[in-house]
Design a protein around this motif. Structure first.
Motif, mmCIF file in Angstrom:
data_model
loop_
_atom_site.group_PDB
_atom_site.id
_atom_site.type_symbol
_atom_site.label_atom_id
_atom_site.label_comp_id
_atom_site.label_asym_id
_atom_site.label_seq_id
_atom_site.Cartn_x
_atom_site.Cartn_y
_atom_site.Cartn_z
ATOM 1 N N ILE A 223 0.864 -1.145 0.217
ATOM 2 C CA ILE A 223 0.031 0.043 0.067
ATOM 3 C C ILE A 223 0.868 1.253 0.066
ATOM 4 O O ILE A 223 0.608 2.308 -0.862
ATOM 5 N N PHE B 7 -3.375 0.469 -6.465
ATOM 6 C CA PHE B 7 -3.528 1.069 -4.742
ATOM 7 C C PHE B 7 -5.070 0.965 -4.761
ATOM 8 O O PHE B 7 -5.455 0.877 -3.485
ATOM 9 N N THR C 83 -5.551 -2.416 -3.818
ATOM 10 C CA THR C 83 -5.200 -2.988 -2.635
ATOM 11 C C THR C 83 -6.016 -2.256 -1.322
ATOM 12 O O THR C 83 -6.123 -3.018 -0.154
ATOM 13 N N ASN C 84 -6.464 -1.170 -1.462
ATOM 14 C CA ASN C 84 -7.386 -0.352 -0.619
ATOM 15 C C ASN C 84 -8.501 -1.324 -0.215
ATOM 16 O O ASN C 84 -8.962 -1.446 0.689
ATOM 17 N N PHE D 21 -6.963 5.638 4.016
ATOM 18 C CA PHE D 21 -6.439 5.251 2.845
ATOM 19 C C PHE D 21 -6.228 6.619 2.014
ATOM 20 O O PHE D 21 -5.209 6.932 1.375
#
Length: 190
Positions: A25, A78, A81-82, A135
């Motif tokens: 991340i 990204f 993965t969030n 995030f």
């Protein structure tokens, strides 16, 4: 039965997420934060390109395409993965809430659907008000750091002026914060 209270904070998030996932991340937030920098670089270099040198133009175009590809693929990864991190955090959070809700002595008379609804509502609120903004904050911090680094690296004096002028835009917000909070409280009381 003893109740164990869980504090949902950054330490809890870091303890729940696997270390490799956290590193991914962070790396993806860094590599995806260069979009604005690349745009500025490309626009700045357009005047320096000698269009009669096709090899130089081709090399420039390939480097720019590679930079955009890396940046946008990183931004997409990204986001993925969030979403996966939020899924992992929600699973752990719901498990903790289910365990505490079902084992509480004072809830012996409530049925399981009430517990499930309560856990779902609480976890959705925590996801929307804590996990997702966390995030977004990581992404914003990395963007500020990478942009500031590139701006200062390009030209230190002009970069410092740019950073100071950007920081000046926060002054009206800080000066009017108390008045805005008072106005909001007045509106809420109506």
């Amino acid at each position: 039965m003893n109740e164990k209270k869980i504090q949902i904070n950054l330490r809890w998030v870091l303890s729940v997420l696997p270390v490799r996932f956290t590193i991914a991340i962070i790396v993806l937030s860094i590599t995806s934060s260069f979009e604005g920098v690349i745009n500025g670089y490309v626009m700045g270099q357009m005047t320096n390109i000698a269009f009669n040198n096709f090899a130089g133009v081709g090399t420039f175009v390939l480097l720019v395409l590679a930079a955009y590809l890396i940046t946008y693929v990183s931004a997409y990864l990204f986001l993925l993965t969030n979403q996966k991190a939020i899924q992992i955090l929600n699973q752990k959070l719901k498990f903790a809430f289910f365990a505490s809700s079902f084992y509480q002595e004072n809830q012996a008379d409530s049925n399981s659907s009430d517990v499930i609804n309560n856990v779902t509502n609480i976890s959705n609120q925590i996801q929307g008000h804590y996990f997702q903004p966390l995030f977004y904050l990581i992404q914003a911090i990395m963007t500020v750091i990478s942009t500031t680094f590139v701006v200062l690296e390009t030209n230190l004096l002009l970069g410092m002026i740019y950073v100071l002028l950007s920081a000046l835009s926060m002054i009206p917000n800080q000066l009017g914060k108390k008045q805005m909070n008072q106005k909001n409280r007045q509106l809420e009381s109506i």
